[in-house]
Design a protein around this motif. Structure first.
Motif, PDB file in Angstrom:
ATOM      1  N   LYS A 166       0.963  -1.152   0.106  1.00 40.13           N
ATOM      2  CA  LYS A 166      -0.078   0.042  -0.019  1.00 40.13           C
ATOM      3  C   LYS A 166       0.615   1.352   0.108  1.00 40.13           C
ATOM      4  O   LYS A 166       0.746   2.229  -0.697  1.00 40.13           O
ATOM      5  CB  LYS A 166      -1.011  -0.009   1.296  1.00 40.13           C
ATOM      6  N   SER A 167       1.687   1.329   0.887  1.00 42.18           N
ATOM      7  CA  SER A 167       2.609   2.512   1.107  1.00 42.18           C
ATOM      8  C   SER A 167       3.562   2.740  -0.364  1.00 42.18           C
ATOM      9  O   SER A 167       3.797   3.624  -0.694  1.00 42.18           O
ATOM     10  CB  SER A 167       3.584   2.481   2.307  1.00 42.18           C
ATOM     11  N   SER A 168       3.737   1.290  -0.768  1.00 40.28           N
ATOM     12  CA  SER A 168       4.736   1.394  -1.977  1.00 40.28           C
ATOM     13  C   SER A 168       3.845   2.064  -3.370  1.00 40.28           C
ATOM     14  O   SER A 168       4.373   2.775  -4.140  1.00 40.28           O
ATOM     15  CB  SER A 168       5.145  -0.163  -2.375  1.00 40.28           C
ATOM     16  N   LEU A 169       2.408   1.616  -3.199  1.00 35.00           N
ATOM     17  CA  LEU A 169       1.706   2.020  -4.285  1.00 35.00           C
ATOM     18  C   LEU A 169       1.405   3.791  -4.225  1.00 35.00           C
ATOM     19  O   LEU A 169       1.518   4.439  -5.244  1.00 35.00           O
ATOM     20  CB  LEU A 169       0.482   1.750  -4.434  1.00 35.00           C
ATOM     21  N   ILE A 170       1.412   4.302  -2.907  1.00 30.47           N
ATOM     22  CA  ILE A 170       1.290   5.571  -2.832  1.00 30.47           C
ATOM     23  C   ILE A 170       2.581   6.169  -3.131  1.00 30.47           C
ATOM     24  O   ILE A 170       2.433   7.390  -3.718  1.00 30.47           O
ATOM     25  CB  ILE A 170       0.879   5.961  -1.388  1.00 30.47           C
ATOM     26  N   LYS A 171       3.641   5.797  -2.905  1.00 32.60           N
ATOM     27  CA  LYS A 171       4.815   6.310  -3.232  1.00 32.60           C
ATOM     28  C   LYS A 171       5.319   6.469  -4.603  1.00 32.60           C
ATOM     29  O   LYS A 171       5.407   7.335  -5.235  1.00 32.60           O
ATOM     30  CB  LYS A 171       6.093   5.720  -2.479  1.00 32.60           C
ATOM     31  N   ALA A 172       4.711   5.343  -5.324  1.00 30.32           N
ATOM     32  CA  ALA A 172       4.666   5.376  -6.823  1.00 30.32           C
ATOM     33  C   ALA A 172       3.796   6.432  -7.403  1.00 30.32           C
ATOM     34  O   ALA A 172       3.982   7.165  -8.484  1.00 30.32           O
ATOM     35  CB  ALA A 172       4.249   4.168  -7.278  1.00 30.32           C
ATOM     36  N   LEU A 173       2.489   6.566  -6.762  1.00 24.01           N
ATOM     37  CA  LEU A 173       1.741   7.696  -7.333  1.00 24.01           C
ATOM     38  C   LEU A 173       2.140   9.160  -7.147  1.00 24.01           C
ATOM     39  O   LEU A 173       1.891  10.134  -8.152  1.00 24.01           O
ATOM     40  CB  LEU A 173       0.349   7.629  -6.610  1.00 24.01           C
ATOM     41  N   PHE A 174       3.131   9.153  -6.025  1.00 20.56           N
ATOM     42  CA  PHE A 174       3.611  10.529  -5.948  1.00 20.56           C
ATOM     43  C   PHE A 174       5.015  10.633  -6.438  1.00 20.56           C
ATOM     44  O   PHE A 174       5.699  11.522  -6.125  1.00 20.56           O
ATOM     45  CB  PHE A 174       3.638  10.660  -4.450  1.00 20.56           C
ATOM     46  N   LEU A 231      -4.170   4.382 -13.103  1.00 24.11           N
ATOM     47  CA  LEU A 231      -4.632   4.278 -12.065  1.00 24.11           C
ATOM     48  C   LEU A 231      -5.046   5.952 -11.429  1.00 24.11           C
ATOM     49  O   LEU A 231      -5.777   6.199 -10.785  1.00 24.11           O
ATOM     50  CB  LEU A 231      -3.923   3.638 -10.854  1.00 24.11           C
ATOM     51  N   LYS A 232      -3.875   6.530 -11.858  1.00 22.81           N
ATOM     52  CA  LYS A 232      -3.880   8.073 -11.523  1.00 22.81           C
ATOM     53  C   LYS A 232      -5.266   8.821 -12.055  1.00 22.81           C
ATOM     54  O   LYS A 232      -5.810   9.289 -11.612  1.00 22.81           O
ATOM     55  CB  LYS A 232      -2.636   8.708 -12.144  1.00 22.81           C
ATOM     56  N   CYS A 233      -5.498   8.284 -13.322  1.00 22.90           N
ATOM     57  CA  CYS A 233      -6.465   9.008 -14.305  1.00 22.90           C
ATOM     58  C   CYS A 233      -7.604   8.432 -13.737  1.00 22.90           C
ATOM     59  O   CYS A 233      -8.834   9.191 -13.516  1.00 22.90           O
ATOM     60  CB  CYS A 233      -6.298   8.432 -15.766  1.00 22.90           C
ATOM     61  N   PHE A 234      -7.876   7.231 -13.237  1.00 21.37           N
ATOM     62  CA  PHE A 234      -8.960   6.912 -12.639  1.00 21.37           C
ATOM     63  C   PHE A 234      -9.369   7.781 -11.034  1.00 21.37           C
ATOM     64  O   PHE A 234     -10.374   8.088 -11.083  1.00 21.37           O
ATOM     65  CB  PHE A 234      -9.080   5.399 -12.026  1.00 21.37           C
ATOM     66  N   ILE A 235      -8.376   7.856 -10.158  1.00 18.58           N
ATOM     67  CA  ILE A 235      -8.467   8.754  -9.206  1.00 18.58           C
ATOM     68  C   ILE A 235      -8.939  10.183  -9.600  1.00 18.58           C
ATOM     69  O   ILE A 235      -9.706  10.637  -8.761  1.00 18.58           O
ATOM     70  CB  ILE A 235      -7.060   8.722  -8.291  1.00 18.58           C
ATOM     71  N   VAL A 236      -8.285  10.842 -10.540  1.00 17.79           N
ATOM     72  CA  VAL A 236      -8.874  12.249 -10.847  1.00 17.79           C
ATOM     73  C   VAL A 236     -10.008  11.923 -11.373  1.00 17.79           C
ATOM     74  O   VAL A 236     -10.766  13.082 -11.098  1.00 17.79           O
ATOM     75  CB  VAL A 236      -7.749  12.560 -11.922  1.00 17.79           C
ATOM     76  N   ASN A 237     -10.449  11.368 -12.082  1.00 18.18           N
ATOM     77  CA  ASN A 237     -11.838  11.206 -12.602  1.00 18.18           C
ATOM     78  C   ASN A 237     -12.981  10.913 -11.676  1.00 18.18           C
ATOM     79  O   ASN A 237     -14.023  11.680 -11.684  1.00 18.18           O
ATOM     80  CB  ASN A 237     -11.913   9.878 -13.616  1.00 18.18           C
ATOM     81  N   VAL A 238     -12.694   9.838 -10.605  1.00 18.10           N
ATOM     82  CA  VAL A 238     -13.472   9.764  -9.475  1.00 18.10           C
ATOM     83  C   VAL A 238     -13.674  10.856  -8.516  1.00 18.10           C
ATOM     84  O   VAL A 238     -14.548  11.070  -7.766  1.00 18.10           O
ATOM     85  CB  VAL A 238     -13.583   8.444  -8.792  1.00 18.10           C
ATOM     86  N   THR A 239     -12.764  11.865  -8.387  1.00 17.08           N
ATOM     87  CA  THR A 239     -12.683  12.868  -7.529  1.00 17.08           C
ATOM     88  C   THR A 239     -13.479  14.096  -8.349  1.00 17.08           C
ATOM     89  O   THR A 239     -13.399  15.207  -7.729  1.00 17.08           O
ATOM     90  CB  THR A 239     -11.360  13.117  -7.193  1.00 17.08           C
TER      91      THR A 239
END
Length: 289
Positions: free
Chosen positions: A123-131, A272-280
């Motif tokens: 989980k933290s690894s994924l968030i690090k990758a997103l950032f 996944l980044k695009c999905f996050i931006v879309n759902v927000t």
């Protein structure tokens, strides 16, 4: 399931051990999307749309089991979404605070997404990758599972808040049940919950309890399959088909498309980044079909 049942299930998430797991891995450098767009078509598809790339390995009669292209943004919109995750003077991406209970959580009138999963799911690894486009943001990743003990809040510009939740199962914090249940049940600006599942291991009993919780609270949630670089294509396809069948037959609130990702190769991260931006609500137009 009655509310008492949910609380008992949450207690089981805290008590059940998922094992010690493997040590964390080092990160590769996230390629800029401009670099990705210059890749040959097959490599681009593998990096941006991993489910689509895997489809070619399925026998014809198994293809209906995979729900491909339900979230189907253009490459242009994926590129636009990258800008939300890039730190600039006008788009500050920063750690806000941590909280052990909802009353301590920061209050911002912005959409919120949260990431939950068992300890050592990445989980933290994924968030690090997103950032990765905001390297000054510190997301601590430990070699030991269960490192995250609090809810950690990150502000992504003026657009949305991203929350890293404690892991369930092995080494979950003692107040995990009260912390997570209250947040998921009462957080009014929570737009989507991202439930991480280890693609090597598949859905565990702990994960099934987390699914029950999301279903009971009527949360819109998504399954993200982590560590897809750790499996052969055959094993990964088997896991994807099994998990997709579970989503199709055992869930109602789960988004029907799976999101396979790797924090080593960065496969699936851009989508996944695009999905996050879309759902927000920060991407004009709908890309669901």
């Amino acid at each position: 399931m009655a509310m008492l049942g949910v609380r008992l299930a949450m207690g089981r998430l805290f008590e059940m051990s998922a094992g010690l797991g493997r040590p964390s891995r080092t990160y590769s450098t996230s390629p800029s999307f401009a670099e990705v767009l210059r890749l040959p078509k097959r490599q681009l598809t593998k990096l941006v749309y991993p489910l689509q790339e895997l489809e070619q390995y399925l026998v014809p009669d198994s293809r209906p089991d995979l729900h491909l292209r339900i979230f189907d943004p253009s490459l242009e919109d994926i590129a636009r979404s990258e800008n939300f995750f890039a730190a600039t003077a006008a788009n500050r991406i920063e750690y806000l605070s941590s909280a052990v209970r909802l009353s301590h959580a920061p209050e911002f009138p912005r959409p919120e997404v949260c990431f939950i999963g068992r300890s050592n799911v990445g989980k933290s690894s994924l968030i690090k990758a997103l950032f990765s486009l905001a390297p000054e943001v510190e997301v601590r990743v430990s070699k030991k599972p269960g490192h995250t003990k609090k809810m950690n809040f990150f502000k992504v510009g003026k657009y949305f808040i991203l929350v890293d939740m404690p892991g369930y199962g092995y080494r979950a914090p003692e107040d995990f049940v009260d912390m997570v249940e209250a947040y998921l049940k009462e957080r009014r600006n929570l737009k989507r919950t991202f439930l991480l599942v280890d693609s090597v291991v598949g859905i565990t009993e702990n994960d099934k309890i987390a699914v029950e919780m999301c279903e009971e609270f009527a949360l819109p949630y998504v399954m993200v399959l982590t560590k897809i670089d750790k499996s052969s294509k055959g094993h990964l396809l088997k896991q994807i088909l099994q998990i997709q069948k579970f989503v199709n037959t055992k869930t109602q609130g789960c988004f029907p498309q799976l999101f396979p990702v790797s924090t080593v190769t960065y496969s699936g991260i851009h989508l996944l980044k695009c999905f996050i931006v879309n759902v927000t609500g920060n991407l004009n137009g709908s890309h669901f079909r």
